[in-house]
Design an enzyme around this catalytic site. Structure first.
Site, PDB file in Angstrom:
ATOM      1  N   LEU A 161     -34.666  41.061 -56.699  1.00  0.00           N
ATOM      2  CA  LEU A 161     -36.098  40.327 -57.001  1.00  0.00           C
ATOM      3  C   LEU A 161     -35.909  39.261 -58.030  1.00  0.00           C
ATOM      4  O   LEU A 161     -36.194  38.145 -58.141  1.00  0.00           O
ATOM      5  CB  LEU A 161     -37.408  41.171 -57.145  1.00  0.00           C
ATOM      6  CG  LEU A 161     -38.566  40.174 -57.145  1.00  0.00           C
ATOM      7  CD1 LEU A 161     -39.100  39.748 -55.913  1.00  0.00           C
ATOM      8  CD2 LEU A 161     -39.788  41.336 -57.652  1.00  0.00           C
ATOM      9  N   THR A 186     -21.109  48.292 -54.997  1.00  0.00           N
ATOM     10  CA  THR A 186     -20.778  47.860 -56.767  1.00  0.00           C
ATOM     11  C   THR A 186     -22.079  49.050 -57.250  1.00  0.00           C
ATOM     12  O   THR A 186     -23.153  48.651 -57.070  1.00  0.00           O
ATOM     13  CB  THR A 186     -21.239  46.724 -57.028  1.00  0.00           C
ATOM     14  OG1 THR A 186     -20.376  45.740 -55.990  1.00  0.00           O
ATOM     15  CG2 THR A 186     -20.729  46.376 -58.609  1.00  0.00           C
ATOM     16  N   ASP A 223     -24.855  44.421 -47.645  1.00  0.00           N
ATOM     17  CA  ASP A 223     -24.713  43.991 -48.885  1.00  0.00           C
ATOM     18  C   ASP A 223     -26.196  43.749 -49.650  1.00  0.00           C
ATOM     19  O   ASP A 223     -26.336  42.970 -50.557  1.00  0.00           O
ATOM     20  CB  ASP A 223     -24.014  42.678 -48.933  1.00  0.00           C
ATOM     21  CG  ASP A 223     -22.675  42.627 -48.358  1.00  0.00           C
ATOM     22  OD1 ASP A 223     -21.904  43.711 -48.597  1.00  0.00           O
ATOM     23  OD2 ASP A 223     -22.443  42.001 -47.406  1.00  0.00           O
ATOM     24  N   GLU A 224     -27.005  44.713 -49.286  1.00  0.00           N
ATOM     25  CA  GLU A 224     -28.471  44.799 -49.850  1.00  0.00           C
ATOM     26  C   GLU A 224     -28.416  45.300 -51.200  1.00  0.00           C
ATOM     27  O   GLU A 224     -29.576  45.113 -51.870  1.00  0.00           O
ATOM     28  CB  GLU A 224     -29.290  45.367 -48.906  1.00  0.00           C
ATOM     29  CG  GLU A 224     -29.640  44.696 -47.446  1.00  0.00           C
ATOM     30  CD  GLU A 224     -28.635  45.086 -46.514  1.00  0.00           C
ATOM     31  OE1 GLU A 224     -27.749  46.230 -46.901  1.00  0.00           O
ATOM     32  OE2 GLU A 224     -28.836  44.891 -45.290  1.00  0.00           O
ATOM     33  N   VAL A 268     -17.692  42.369 -52.046  1.00  0.00           N
ATOM     34  CA  VAL A 268     -17.076  43.439 -52.866  1.00  0.00           C
ATOM     35  C   VAL A 268     -16.109  43.659 -52.230  1.00  0.00           C
ATOM     36  O   VAL A 268     -14.621  44.160 -52.823  1.00  0.00           O
ATOM     37  CB  VAL A 268     -17.843  44.852 -53.168  1.00  0.00           C
ATOM     38  CG1 VAL A 268     -17.015  45.781 -54.003  1.00  0.00           C
ATOM     39  CG2 VAL A 268     -19.087  44.439 -53.771  1.00  0.00           C
ATOM     40  N   GLN A 286     -22.991  49.009 -44.359  1.00  0.00           N
ATOM     41  CA  GLN A 286     -23.239  47.857 -43.398  1.00  0.00           C
ATOM     42  C   GLN A 286     -24.742  47.640 -43.384  1.00  0.00           C
ATOM     43  O   GLN A 286     -25.250  47.804 -44.370  1.00  0.00           O
ATOM     44  CB  GLN A 286     -22.434  47.747 -42.232  1.00  0.00           C
ATOM     45  CG  GLN A 286     -21.073  47.350 -42.250  1.00  0.00           C
ATOM     46  CD  GLN A 286     -20.273  48.648 -42.410  1.00  0.00           C
ATOM     47  OE1 GLN A 286     -20.559  49.752 -41.781  1.00  0.00           O
ATOM     48  NE2 GLN A 286     -19.514  48.435 -43.380  1.00  0.00           N
ATOM     49  N   LYS A 314     -26.600  50.781 -55.662  1.00  0.00           N
ATOM     50  CA  LYS A 314     -27.608  51.015 -56.715  1.00  0.00           C
ATOM     51  C   LYS A 314     -28.812  51.968 -56.297  1.00  0.00           C
ATOM     52  O   LYS A 314     -29.011  52.863 -56.825  1.00  0.00           O
ATOM     53  CB  LYS A 314     -28.186  49.566 -57.084  1.00  0.00           C
ATOM     54  CG  LYS A 314     -29.237  49.984 -58.129  1.00  0.00           C
ATOM     55  CD  LYS A 314     -29.856  48.601 -58.442  1.00  0.00           C
ATOM     56  CE  LYS A 314     -31.040  48.950 -59.799  1.00  0.00           C
ATOM     57  NZ  LYS A 314     -31.593  47.811 -60.162  1.00  0.00           N
ATOM     58  N   THR A 326     -13.478  42.152 -41.538  1.00  0.00           N
ATOM     59  CA  THR A 326     -13.003  42.523 -42.969  1.00  0.00           C
ATOM     60  C   THR A 326     -11.635  42.977 -42.886  1.00  0.00           C
ATOM     61  O   THR A 326     -10.789  42.843 -44.012  1.00  0.00           O
ATOM     62  CB  THR A 326     -13.821  43.752 -43.538  1.00  0.00           C
ATOM     63  OG1 THR A 326     -13.590  44.831 -42.807  1.00  0.00           O
ATOM     64  CG2 THR A 326     -15.194  43.413 -43.744  1.00  0.00           C
TER      65      THR A 326
HETATM   66  P1  IMP Z   1     -15.632  44.922 -39.416  1.00  0.00           P
HETATM   67  O1  IMP Z   1     -16.666  45.883 -39.780  1.00  0.00           O
HETATM   68  O2  IMP Z   1     -14.648  44.782 -40.236  1.00  0.00           O
HETATM   69  O3  IMP Z   1     -15.471  44.926 -37.911  1.00  0.00           O
HETATM   70  O4  IMP Z   1     -16.222  43.589 -39.405  1.00  0.00           O
HETATM   71  C1  IMP Z   1     -17.259  43.074 -38.420  1.00  0.00           C
HETATM   72  C2  IMP Z   1     -18.557  42.146 -39.124  1.00  0.00           C
HETATM   73  O5  IMP Z   1     -19.249  43.153 -40.363  1.00  0.00           O
HETATM   74  C3  IMP Z   1     -18.042  40.973 -40.065  1.00  0.00           C
HETATM   75  O6  IMP Z   1     -19.120  39.998 -39.793  1.00  0.00           O
HETATM   76  C4  IMP Z   1     -17.926  41.493 -41.225  1.00  0.00           C
HETATM   77  O7  IMP Z   1     -18.046  40.408 -42.246  1.00  0.00           O
HETATM   78  C5  IMP Z   1     -19.268  42.481 -41.140  1.00  0.00           C
HETATM   79  N1  IMP Z   1     -19.089  43.593 -42.256  1.00  0.00           N
HETATM   80  C6  IMP Z   1     -18.376  44.763 -42.306  1.00  0.00           C
HETATM   81  N2  IMP Z   1     -18.822  45.345 -43.313  1.00  0.00           N
HETATM   82  C7  IMP Z   1     -19.747  44.968 -44.118  1.00  0.00           C
HETATM   83  C8  IMP Z   1     -20.468  45.031 -45.344  1.00  0.00           C
HETATM   84  O8  IMP Z   1     -20.245  46.311 -46.025  1.00  0.00           O
HETATM   85  N3  IMP Z   1     -21.262  44.333 -45.526  1.00  0.00           N
HETATM   86  C9  IMP Z   1     -21.517  43.109 -45.106  1.00  0.00           C
HETATM   87  N4  IMP Z   1     -20.816  42.706 -43.833  1.00  0.00           N
HETATM   88  C10 IMP Z   1     -20.162  43.497 -43.372  1.00  0.00           C
END
Ligand code: IMP
Length: 427
Positions: free
Chosen positions: A331, A42, A13-14, A298, A223, A18, A128
Site C-alpha cells: 500500500l 524476497t 509477485d504479490e 526476483v 505464482q 513476506k 522463466t
Molecule cells: P513458467 O512458469 O516459467 O512456465 O512461465 C509461465 C508464465 O508464468 C510466464 O508468464 C512467467 O513470467 C509467469 N511466472 C512464472 N512464475 C512466476 C512468478 O513467480 N511470478 C510471476 N510470474 C511468474
C-alpha cells in the site's frame, strides 16, 4: 485452525514471501504445493534480504518444518544451491522435507523450455526458462522423473533413456540442436541422490499426521491465481495449479482439512511475461509504480509490467479460491498519488462486464472502467493499526475490500517483516 492456504490473488509477485514469513513464526509446517524455481520470494529479516526460488519461505523460521510437496517440480541443482547459500548465512535447513513423489526438472526439460520459447518467436509465453512447463508435461505424459527414482539406478536409466529417445528426435530434427546424452544426464542426477537423501520423506503421511495432531500447517502457493493452468489467462499461464485446490492435490490433504484461504493482493497490479493485462500502464504512472515498487522479477530480473488495481480480478480470485481473507501488500507504494484509479469493471465490445469473462477473446478485448479514489501523501510505513493510516488510505482499503468480496485482514505498509498492519488474526 490447523490448515491455511496462502496464495497469490493476481499474476504472482504479490509479496507472498513476506506474508508467509510473517505467519512462519506461529506455524509448524510451511508447504509448497506446486511450481518450482520459477517462483521468487524476497523475505526481509532485520537488515538481511533473502531471495528464495524453490524453498518454502518458512525455512527462515527456526521452529518451522519446511516441506516441498508432491505437486512441486524440483531442480536439484537449484535446491542444493539455495540450501548451501542459506547454510553459509547461518540458517539451519536440516528440517526440510521433500516429497519422494515430486518431479525432477531434468537438464533436458530446461533445454526444451528455452528451445520451444525461441521457436514460438512472437507467440512465446515469456516463461522463466526454468523447465517448468516441460517437466509438468512429462508428468502428465507419464514420462517424468521423480525424486524417488534417484534411488533406483536401473529404473532411472530406463526412464531417462525412454524420455530422451523422443526428445532427442525433437531436438535434432525439429529444433536443429545437439542430442543430449543419457549417460550425462544420469551422471548428473545420480550425483544429487546422496545429497538429497536426508530430506526425502513421505510428506503426505507426515502432513496428515501433523494435521491430525492439531499442528498448524501453512500451504504456500507460488505464482498466482491468474497464472493457474486451469483458471488463469491460458495459454499465458504457468503449468501448475496455484489456486487453492492445488494445495489438496499438490500436498495430499483433503479439502475438508483446510480452514482458511488467504489471497495476497497487491494494492496495484503487476505481471511478468506475455498475455492480456487490462489495467496495464504504458505511461509515466506505470514507470513510477515499477520504480517505487521495485517491480523487477526476483527470479528472472525482468521488469514487471505495472498497472492500477483491478477489482474484477480480485473478485474472481475470491471466487475460484474460496478466499476467506486478503493480505493487501505494498500500500505504501501508492503514497504520493493525488488520485488513484481503480478498475471496477470492463468494457468489452461496447458492453459493461462486471465479472472476468471466460472467453480468451473477450478478455483480450477488455478495457478497464475506472473509478478514481483520492490519494494520500503521508508516509504510512510506521502505521501499526488501521486507525494510524491516513483517512484516504483507509478509504482506499475499504473500497478495495468491498469490491473484492473478502475482508482485508492485513496490510503491508513497507518491505520489512514488522511493517504490517494486522486487522484480523490469521490463526
Ligand atoms: P513458467 O512458469 O516459467 O512456465 O512461465 C509461465 C508464465 O508464468 C510466464 O508468464 C512467467 O513470467 C509467469 N511466472 C512464472 N512464475 C512466476 C512468478 O513467480 N511470478 C510471476 N510470474 C511468474
Amino acid at each position: 485452525m490447523p490448515a491455511l492456504v496462502l496464495l497469490g490473488a493476481q499474476w504472482g509477485d504479490e509479496g507472498k514471501g513476506k506474508a508467509t514469513d510473517l505467519l512462519g513464526g506461529s506455524v509448524d509446517y510451511v508447504v509448497r504445493y506446486q511450481g518450482g524455481n520459477n517462483a521468487g520470494h524476497t523475505v526481509v529479516v532485520g537488515d538481511q534480504k533473502y531471495a528464495l526460488h524453490l524453498l518454502p519461505s518458512g525455512i527462515l523460521s527456526p521452529d518451522c518444518v519446511p516441506v516441498i510437496g508432491n505437486g512441486v517440480v524440483v531442480d536439484p541443482s537449484v535446491l542444493l544451491f539455495e540450501l548451501s547459500g542459506l547454510n553459509d548465512r547461518g540458517v539451519d535447513t536440516s528440517k526440510l522435507l521433500i516429497s519422494g513423489n515430486a518431479h525432477i526438472i531434468t537438464p533436458y526439460n530446461v533445454t526444451t523450455d528455452k528451445v520451444t520459447e525461441r521457436f514460438l518467436g512472437k507467440r512465446k509465453i515469456g516463461t522463466t526458462g526454468r523447465g517448468i512447463g516441460p517437466t509438468y508435461a512429462d508428468k502428465i505424459n507419464r514420462t517424468g522423473i521423480r525424486v524417488q527414482d534417484l534411488y533406483d539406478e536401473s529404473i532411472l536409466r530406463q526412464k531417462v533413456e525412454a524420455a530422451l529417445d523422443i526428445k532427442n528426435q525433437m531436438l535434432t530434427k525439429l529444433y536443429n540442436r545437439r542430442a543430449i546424452a543419457a549417460d550425462q544426464v544420469l551422471e548428473e542426477l545420480l550425483g544429487y541422490a546422496d545429497k538429497l537423501r536426508p530430506y526425502v520423506a513421505d510428506t503426505v503421511l507426515v502432513l496428515n499426521e501433523a494435521l491430525d495432531a492439531g499442528k498448524v500447517v501453512l500451504f504456500e502457493g507460488g505464482q498466482g491465481t491468474l497464472l493457474d493452468i486451469d483458471h488463469g489467462t491460458y495459454p499465458f499461464v504457468t503449468s501448475s495449479n496455484p489456486t487453492a485446490g492445488g494445495a489438496c492435490t499438490g500436498a495430499g490433504v483433503g479439502p475438508t482439512k483446510i480452514n482458511r484461504v488467504i489471497g495476497i493482493l497487491k494494492a496495484y497490479t503487476t505481471r511478468v511475461g506475455a498475455g492480456p493485462f487490462p489495467t496495464e500502464l504504458l505511461d509515466e504512472d506505470g514507470e513510477a509504480l515499477r520504480r517505487i515498487g521495485g517491480e523487477r522479477g526476483v527470479t528472472t530480473g525482468r521488469d514487471r509490467r505495472c498497472g492500477w488495481f483491478d477489482a474484477v480480478i480480485a473478485r474472481y480470485a475470491t471466487r475460484v479460491n474460496g478466499l476467506t481473507d486478503f493480505f493487501l501488500t505494498k500500500l505504501d507504494v501508492l503514497t504520493g498519488w493525488e488520485q488513484i484509479p481503480v478498475c471496477v469493471a470492463y468494457e468489452i465490445d461496447g458492453k459493461r462486464v462486471e465479472e472476468l469473462p471466460y472467453s480468451q477473446t473477450d478478455f483480450h478485448h477488455a478495457k478497464p472502467i475506472y473509478e478514481t479514489l483520492p490519494g494520500w501523501s503521508e508516509d504510512i510505513s510506521a502505521a501499526k493499526s488501521f486507525a494510524d493510516l491516513p483517512k484516504n488510505a483507509q478509504a482506499y482499503v475499504k473500497a478495495l475490500e468491498e469490491m473484492s468480496g473478502a475482508p482485508i485482514s492485513a496490510i503491508g505498509v513497507g518491505p520489512g517483516r514488522d511493517e504490517t498492519v494486522q486487522i484480523n488474526s490469521f490463526l
